[in-house]
Design a protein around this motif. Structure first.
Motif, PDB file in Angstrom:
ATOM      1  N   ASN A 143      32.138  13.399 -13.476  1.00 42.76           N
ATOM      2  CA  ASN A 143      31.089  12.978 -13.171  1.00 42.76           C
ATOM      3  C   ASN A 143      30.519  13.221 -11.449  1.00 42.76           C
ATOM      4  N   GLY A 150      25.151  14.147 -11.895  1.00 39.55           N
ATOM      5  CA  GLY A 150      25.083  12.879 -11.153  1.00 39.55           C
ATOM      6  C   GLY A 150      24.614  13.042  -9.349  1.00 39.55           C
ATOM      7  N   SER A 201      28.491  11.895  -9.552  1.00 43.61           N
ATOM      8  CA  SER A 201      27.978  10.530  -8.346  1.00 43.61           C
ATOM      9  C   SER A 201      28.733  10.018  -7.493  1.00 43.61           C
ATOM     10  N   GLY A 202      27.983   9.853  -6.607  1.00 40.45           N
ATOM     11  CA  GLY A 202      28.843   9.842  -4.827  1.00 40.45           C
ATOM     12  C   GLY A 202      29.332  10.542  -4.412  1.00 40.45           C
ATOM     13  N   ASN A 222      17.976  12.673 -12.311  1.00 39.16           N
ATOM     14  CA  ASN A 222      18.577  12.456 -11.148  1.00 39.16           C
ATOM     15  C   ASN A 222      17.738  12.849 -10.327  1.00 39.16           C
ATOM     16  N   THR A 278      24.199  14.344  -5.804  1.00 35.21           N
ATOM     17  CA  THR A 278      22.950  14.070  -5.126  1.00 35.21           C
ATOM     18  C   THR A 278      22.895  15.758  -4.049  1.00 35.21           C
ATOM     19  N   ASN A 336      18.104  11.766  -7.389  1.00 36.25           N
ATOM     20  CA  ASN A 336      18.670  12.138  -5.730  1.00 36.25           C
ATOM     21  C   ASN A 336      18.609  13.588  -5.657  1.00 36.25           C
TER      22      ASN A 336
END
Length: 300
Positions: free
Chosen positions: A28, A55, A30-31, A81, A57, A83
């Motif tokens: 994952n 996930g 994300s972030g 997504n 960016t 982002n």
């Protein structure tokens, strides 16, 4: 040639894939923030797609706004997504690359830089800054973007830089006395291979100088991309049925960018085929030559 087919073709990938660990890519993101140059097509787009699916960016660095926005819309639609961001930068323009990197560092975090953009111009051309276009894009643009972003990347956790080189670099010894391809008969394919040798050397130098960041370079194999078709049409036509898909070509890039297993490898390695092997048959210091480049002096 037979060895090349065995390792770099679709069948080579399929053979190596039997030994892949799928869990390496079950992550994952994300972030975490990723920058992919040349992200509107080919291996760059496939890489951006895989990162967005997990996930992350994604910051797409592209030259053509229309093609970039179309690619972004496709990536967002497939990954769900939002982002995903487009930045218009001509990687052959030293000034553009430097100014973009400085502005980006002030406004964004960056965990992973993927130097994918490249070109193979078969006739000697000069950029507006008076630099041979292959060198300006493949080597100098990569050098400026990476070095300008290194300070910002040292501020984040698990920073990485992956540079998409080529197995073609194995046929070239480093020639620091003719970076602009001014001597002898110009050969776009050999100039490209020389640039790819330079990228591998830069990766090793960066790795030795910046221990906080994990650096790697890699050869994606023979993938069926628009760039290959336009720059090497005869080779593309001959090998088309044996070429890897864009996703296959991007597989090792994604692994290097996202997996925990990748950073267990020493920093600075060149990855080719199903295994990694550092190429150490070069002792010349390309960084010293680049730092002396007038273009770099004017942008530092």
């Amino acid at each position: 040639m037979w060895t090349g087919k065995k390792i770099n073709s679709r069948s080579g990938y399929e053979a190596a894939a039997k030994h892949f660990a799928p869990a390496d890519l079950d992550v994952n993101l994300s972030g975490r923030s990723f920058m992919v140059t040349g992200a509107n097509s080919g291996i760059g787009k496939a890489t951006a797609q895989e990162i967005a699916k997990r996930g992350g960016t994604v910051h797409m660095i592209c030259r053509n706004k229309g093609r970039a926005e179309t690619a972004k819309d496709e990536i967002v639609a497939q990954s769900k997504n939002e982002n995903v961001h487009v930045h218009i930068v001509d990687m052959s323009s030293a000034r553009q690359v430097w100014e973009f990197a400085q502005n980006f560092s002030q406004n964004h975090k960056l965990h992973v830089l993927i130097n994918n953009a490249g070109c193979m111009v078969n006739q000697r051309e000069l950029t507006e800054e008076g630099l041979e276009k292959n060198f300006a894009t493949n080597t100098l643009g990569t050098y400026i973007l990476t070095t300008a972003l290194i300070p910002a990347m040292k501020k984040v956790e698990d920073p990485r830089v992956i540079t998409v080189s080529s197995g073609g670099m194995l046929i070239q010894k480093l020639n620091v006395d003719d970076l602009q391809s001014e001597k002898g008969t110009f050969d776009g394919t050999m100039t490209y291979a020389q640039n790819k040798r330079q990228q591998v050397i830069l990766t090793e130098r960066w790795a030795s100088q910046h221990k906080e960041i994990h650096f790697s370079s890699m050869h994606p194999g023979w993938a069926d991309t628009p760039a290959l078709q336009s720059s090497m049409p005869s080779f593309h036509a001959k090998m088309q049925s044996k070429l890897r898909t864009e996703a296959m070509g991007a597989d090792t890039v994604v692994w290097l960018a996202v997996s925990a297993a990748a950073i267990k490898q020493p920093s600075g390695l060149f990855f080719q085929g199903p295994s990694s092997s550092p190429d150490i048959n070069h002792k010349e210091d390309l960084l010293a030559k680049l730092i002396k480049t007038d273009c770099l002096k004017s942008n530092s």
